[in-house]
Design an enzyme around this catalytic site. Structure first.
Site, PDB file in Angstrom:
ATOM      1  N   HIS A 191      39.817  40.284   5.484  1.00 23.03           N
ATOM      2  CA  HIS A 191      38.569  40.102   4.716  1.00 23.03           C
ATOM      3  C   HIS A 191      38.652  40.706   3.316  1.00 23.03           C
ATOM      4  O   HIS A 191      37.793  40.431   2.481  1.00 23.03           O
ATOM      5  CB  HIS A 191      37.380  40.735   5.457  1.00 23.03           C
ATOM      6  CG  HIS A 191      37.044  40.074   6.758  1.00 23.03           C
ATOM      7  ND1 HIS A 191      36.728  38.739   6.837  1.00 23.03           N
ATOM      8  CD2 HIS A 191      36.981  40.549   8.026  1.00 23.03           C
ATOM      9  CE1 HIS A 191      36.476  38.420   8.108  1.00 23.03           C
ATOM     10  NE2 HIS A 191      36.637  39.493   8.854  1.00 23.03           N
ATOM     11  N   ASP A 227      42.329  35.113  13.764  1.00 22.24           N
ATOM     12  CA  ASP A 227      41.208  36.022  14.039  1.00 22.24           C
ATOM     13  C   ASP A 227      39.936  35.179  14.202  1.00 22.24           C
ATOM     14  O   ASP A 227      39.823  34.096  13.622  1.00 22.24           O
ATOM     15  CB  ASP A 227      41.069  36.998  12.856  1.00 22.24           C
ATOM     16  CG  ASP A 227      40.028  38.085  13.073  1.00 22.24           C
ATOM     17  OD1 ASP A 227      40.425  39.220  13.390  1.00 22.24           O
ATOM     18  OD2 ASP A 227      38.813  37.802  12.920  1.00 22.24           O
ATOM     19  N   HIS A 229      37.120  35.624  12.919  1.00 25.04           N
ATOM     20  CA  HIS A 229      36.389  35.524  11.657  1.00 25.04           C
ATOM     21  C   HIS A 229      37.259  34.888  10.577  1.00 25.04           C
ATOM     22  O   HIS A 229      38.460  35.147  10.514  1.00 25.04           O
ATOM     23  CB  HIS A 229      35.946  36.915  11.199  1.00 25.04           C
ATOM     24  CG  HIS A 229      35.167  37.672  12.234  1.00 25.04           C
ATOM     25  ND1 HIS A 229      35.763  38.574  13.100  1.00 25.04           N
ATOM     26  CD2 HIS A 229      33.857  37.635  12.558  1.00 25.04           C
ATOM     27  CE1 HIS A 229      34.833  39.082  13.906  1.00 25.04           C
ATOM     28  NE2 HIS A 229      33.674  38.526  13.614  1.00 25.04           N
ATOM     29  N   ASP A 316      40.000  38.868  18.594  1.00 28.92           N
ATOM     30  CA  ASP A 316      38.552  38.859  18.844  1.00 28.92           C
ATOM     31  C   ASP A 316      38.060  37.479  19.265  1.00 28.92           C
ATOM     32  O   ASP A 316      36.851  37.259  19.399  1.00 28.92           O
ATOM     33  CB  ASP A 316      37.764  39.416  17.645  1.00 28.92           C
ATOM     34  CG  ASP A 316      38.300  38.993  16.297  1.00 28.92           C
ATOM     35  OD1 ASP A 316      39.140  38.088  16.247  1.00 28.92           O
ATOM     36  OD2 ASP A 316      37.861  39.577  15.283  1.00 28.92           O
TER      37      ASP A 316
HETATM   38  N1  Q9C Z   1      28.317  45.493  10.893  1.00 30.58           N
HETATM   39  C1  Q9C Z   1      37.603  41.724  11.605  1.00 30.58           C
HETATM   40  O1  Q9C Z   1      37.607  41.206  12.698  1.00 30.58           O
HETATM   41  N2  Q9C Z   1      30.501  42.624  11.461  1.00 30.58           N
HETATM   42  N3  Q9C Z   1      36.468  42.012  10.967  1.00 30.58           N
HETATM   43  C2  Q9C Z   1      29.292  42.191  10.898  1.00 30.58           C
HETATM   44  C3  Q9C Z   1      28.087  44.238  10.279  1.00 30.58           C
HETATM   45  C4  Q9C Z   1      31.613  42.371  10.641  1.00 30.58           C
HETATM   46  C5  Q9C Z   1      35.199  41.712  11.580  1.00 30.58           C
HETATM   47  C6  Q9C Z   1      28.193  43.119  11.266  1.00 30.58           C
HETATM   48  C7  Q9C Z   1      32.772  41.865  11.453  1.00 30.58           C
HETATM   49  C8  Q9C Z   1      34.059  42.063  10.722  1.00 30.58           C
HETATM   50  C9  Q9C Z   1      38.866  42.101  10.925  1.00 30.58           C
HETATM   51 ZN    ZN Z   2      37.676  39.283  13.274  1.00 26.02          ZN
END
Ligand code: Q9C
Ligand code: ZN
Length: 376
Positions: A191, A227, A229, A316
């Site tokens: 990200h 991943d 996301h 994930d």
């Molecule tokens: N706390 C990876 O899997 N969460 N990143 C959104 C805010 C963000 C995931 C809620 C998820 C990021 C590397």
């Molecule tokens: Zn992720």
């Protein structure tokens, strides 16, 4: 890092057919483990208006390491941290400078800050300027980030830099002729953009490795992001470039984080037009449909003519992941690895997300084992 460009004894071309790949050791997959990873240990993250315990915890990679050792996947080594010069091939110097000094700047505001993680609260969204680096630390946090869910901690910079070193050492392994390598590190990277953090990521390990492979002589490199996301940072870094292909299978950004990038109509721009392939899938997608998308991504990589492959390996996508929505089972990850081996490319796996902590090791190592068994 091996800085010298490759000469005409070009391992990438040879390695497209595994059997003729003689310069490295193809039987074992070497792991580069970030022994500094636990220096990055967020206490809480902002989640829907509440501070909740972080999902991205040090335990995650320790479970993977334990499983790797248990299955004797190959040797585990720890390389040197990435140098600023190498990081600057991928990230903006002003961002690296911010990251390197962020913790001391934060504590300088108030000695009591040493006990709490730093978060951004103000962002230069549309109509604001982002070319002027503010004197205010709070403003700088916002300038260089895109969410409030990513704590910056006392050890973040040291951990992230050591992690980027793992990705670089893995890239070096491929340059030296190995069939595959694994960068086992956190915080994750995909990200993070050229000049921003977010999504638990600070330095884009996969992008740094892809750039190192280019600098080491691979003419065309592909990044496959599996991943859950969308890898918005990696996409953005290479969006206008024709030498690095980015393809990602992820939760549809209409409903899933990171929301504002990852749609199917993002094809790249300028020189990079046609070198970006997004395969968003709805929440609830099962492995049978996910695997069809993987085949499509791999076809894109083959058509592009990549000489080396970097895999952003997030697990994930697992059915029990607490923050994600796909429905892959542990045994499916063996097939994932085997399918990726079918690309017949020197392959660097870079660890990303995966928050069902007790299953993360089994799932990630299943990918690597499935790859190894299929690669022969
Ligand atoms: N706390 C990876 O899997 N969460 N990143 C959104 C805010 C963000 C995931 C809620 C998820 C990021 C590397
Ligand atoms: Zn992720």
């Amino acid at each position: 890092m091996s800085g010298a460009p490759l000469n005409h004894h070009h391992p990438f071309v040879q390695c497209r057919v595994t059997e003729t790949c003689s310069s490295g050791d193809n039987r074992l997959m070497r792991t580069y483990f970030n022994t500094e990873h636990a220096l990055h240990r967020g206490q809480k993250e902002m989640f829907r208006g509440e501070m909740v315990p972080c999902f991205e915890v040090p335990d995650r990679v320790d479970f993977v390491l334990k499983e790797l050792r248990h299955r004797k996947l190959g040797p585990v080594e720890t390389p040197e941290p990435a140098s600023l010069d190498v990081l600057a091939r991928t990230h903006q110097p002003r961002y690296l400078d911010f990251l390197a000094n962020a913790w001391s700047d934060w504590v300088a505001l108030d000695p009591a800050n040493a006990q709490r993680d730093a978060f951004p609260s103000y962002w230069p969204i549309r109509t604001f300027r982002s070319d002027v680096v503010p004197d205010s630390f709070h403003a700088r946090m916002g300038l260089f980030s895109f969410d409030a869910g990513t704590p910056l901690t006392s050890g973040t910079w040291v951990a992230a830099r050591a992690g980027a070193g793992c990705a670089l050492a893995g890239a070096d392994r491929l340059i030296d002729g190995d069939r595959a390598a694994f960068a086992l590190t956190r915080p994750p990277g995909h990200h993070a953009g050229a000049d921003f953090f977010g999504g638990y990521c600070f330095l884009n390990n996969a992008a740094i490795a892809a750039q190192a492979l280019r600098d080491g002589g691979a003419k065309r490199v592909a990044v496959l992001d599996i991943d859950y996301h969308h890898g918005n940072g990696t996409q953005a870094i290479f969006y206008a470039r024709g030498d690095v292909f980015f393809t990602s299978i992820h939760g549809d950004p209409r409903t899933e984080y990171p929301y504002f990038l990852g749609h199917a109509d993002e094809h790249g721009e300028g020189e990079g037009l046609g070198a970006n392939l997004n395969l968003p899938l709805p929440r609830g997608t099962e492995f049978i449909d996910w695997r069809i998308a993987l085949a499509q991504a791999l076809r894109g990589i083959e058509r592009f003519g990549a000489e080396a492959l970097v895999v952003s390996l997030g697990v994930d996508t697992f059915v029990q992941d607490p923050i994600s929505g796909f429905r892959l089972r542990s045994e499916n990850y063996l097939d994932v690895g085997a399918d990726i081996a079918g690309a017949k490319l020197p392959t660097l796996f870079v660890f990303e997300g995966g928050y069902a902590v007790h299953d993360v090791g089994i799932n990630a190592v299943n990918v690597l084992q499935g790859f190894n068994e299929a690669a022969g």
